[in-house]
Design a protein around this motif. Sequence first.
Motif, short mmCIF file in Angstrom:
data_model
loop_
_atom_site.label_atom_id
_atom_site.label_comp_id
_atom_site.label_asym_id
_atom_site.label_seq_id
_atom_site.Cartn_x
_atom_site.Cartn_y
_atom_site.Cartn_z
N THR A 1 0.81 -1.22 0.00
CA THR A 1 0.00 0.00 0.00
C THR A 1 0.85 1.27 0.00
O THR A 1 1.92 1.31 0.62
CB THR A 1 -0.96 0.03 1.20
OG1 THR A 1 -1.83 1.18 1.09
CG2 THR A 1 -0.20 0.12 2.52
N TYR A 2 0.38 2.27 -0.70
CA TYR A 2 0.97 3.60 -0.63
C TYR A 2 -0.04 4.62 -0.11
O TYR A 2 0.23 5.82 -0.07
CB TYR A 2 1.51 4.05 -2.00
CG TYR A 2 0.46 4.18 -3.08
CD1 TYR A 2 -0.35 5.31 -3.17
CD2 TYR A 2 0.29 3.18 -4.04
CE1 TYR A 2 -1.30 5.44 -4.18
CE2 TYR A 2 -0.66 3.30 -5.06
CZ TYR A 2 -1.45 4.44 -5.12
OH TYR A 2 -2.39 4.57 -6.10
N ARG A 3 -1.20 4.13 0.30
CA ARG A 3 -2.29 5.02 0.71
C ARG A 3 -1.85 5.95 1.82
O ARG A 3 -1.23 5.55 2.80
CB ARG A 3 -3.48 4.20 1.19
CG ARG A 3 -4.68 5.07 1.57
CD ARG A 3 -5.87 4.25 2.04
NE ARG A 3 -5.57 3.53 3.26
CZ ARG A 3 -5.56 2.21 3.36
NH1 ARG A 3 -5.83 1.46 2.31
NH2 ARG A 3 -5.26 1.62 4.50
N LYS A 4 -2.19 7.22 1.64
CA LYS A 4 -1.84 8.24 2.62
C LYS A 4 -3.07 8.71 3.39
O LYS A 4 -2.98 9.05 4.56
CB LYS A 4 -1.20 9.42 1.88
CG LYS A 4 -0.55 10.46 2.74
CD LYS A 4 0.15 11.48 1.86
CE LYS A 4 0.81 12.56 2.68
NZ LYS A 4 1.48 13.56 1.80
N ASN A 5 -4.21 8.71 2.69
CA ASN A 5 -5.45 9.21 3.29
C ASN A 5 -6.43 8.07 3.51
O ASN A 5 -6.29 6.99 2.93
CB ASN A 5 -6.07 10.29 2.40
CG ASN A 5 -5.14 11.46 2.20
OD1 ASN A 5 -4.59 11.99 3.16
ND2 ASN A 5 -4.96 11.87 0.96
N ASN A 6 -7.44 8.31 4.30
CA ASN A 6 -8.47 7.31 4.55
C ASN A 6 -9.27 7.04 3.28
O ASN A 6 -9.44 7.91 2.44
CB ASN A 6 -9.41 7.77 5.66
CG ASN A 6 -8.73 7.80 7.01
OD1 ASN A 6 -7.82 7.03 7.27
ND2 ASN A 6 -9.18 8.71 7.88
N PHE A 7 -9.76 5.82 3.15
CA PHE A 7 -10.57 5.44 1.99
C PHE A 7 -11.76 4.65 2.51
O PHE A 7 -11.68 3.97 3.53
CB PHE A 7 -9.74 4.60 1.01
CG PHE A 7 -10.41 4.39 -0.32
CD1 PHE A 7 -10.50 5.41 -1.24
CD2 PHE A 7 -10.95 3.15 -0.64
CE1 PHE A 7 -11.13 5.22 -2.46
CE2 PHE A 7 -11.57 2.95 -1.86
CZ PHE A 7 -11.65 3.99 -2.77
#
Length: 313
Positions: A61-67
């Motif tokens: 994962t590279y997610r930075k913000n909530n999804f």
Amino acid sequence: MYANSTGRYADLDKEYSPTKNSKRFLNTAQPDIVVIEQFLKITTEQTQNARKKYIVRESVTYRKNNFNASTVDNQVVDIYYKDKEHGSPIFVYIHGGYWQELDRHTSGSFVEPLVEQGYRVIAADYNLCPTVTLHGINEQINDFYEWLFRYANDTQASKISISGHSAGAYLSTLLFNKRIENWPGTERIVSFFLISGIFDLRECWSLPSVNPMNILNLDETSSKALSPICWELDLEFIEFAKRVNLQVYVIAAENDSDTFKGQSLAYAKKLEKHGLQIEFKIFQGYDHFDIIEDVPIKNSLINTYLLEKCINV
């Protein structure tokens, strides 16, 4: 806006529909359907073969913000390599699909030729419209770039090349108007490969063939604001690119539409005007799809070109 070879403005639905410009499968009832089915079949097989042949870390994962937890989150990458993950060069591939289709499961065409040359290949994914807007995808890819440079720095990558196809080429340009020179790891960038890209949304955002029911969430104002051809390149990025001798390869296929080829040429000229090192090339005999299908085929035109540019930089 982008006139065809006769100087007349073309049928925009056809110009912005890559499947309708291929010269293959013309003896079938629906060649535009067959060409995309062939593309999906071949790229899926290439990805599956790469996963069997090489080490792959999937869904990093590279997610930075909530999804939204109720929705599948594709803010992930697959990392392919042969022997070691540290110290080797990185090649990034960002898939196309008009921001509405495809994913990392059809993104393995670059793996074999580059892993065999000692690269790590990172297949970058992102959430698709209408789950997110095009603006939202851009934000996700910006988060990916921040992750990429941290990862490259932490794993001591020797160099980084970034590529994208079609809408993925668009997403590859997001760095060109950002101040990245102080991000750790950015000095490792050596090249970009923008393949059959779309860089101007102003005349296609209202086409149902491109943006059905406006799932990209665009209007006349935002389509201009989100068009790389209209962006001002960041001056500090330009100086950074000159300092590291960044190479940008803008590539189109002979059987891309006149509009796709025209946009690639216009964008190459825009970058060149700012003093960047640009090479523009149209590959004879290819269309929008087999220019990717042929990447792993040894001694094909695109395979030879890609390896020559990667190895010699």
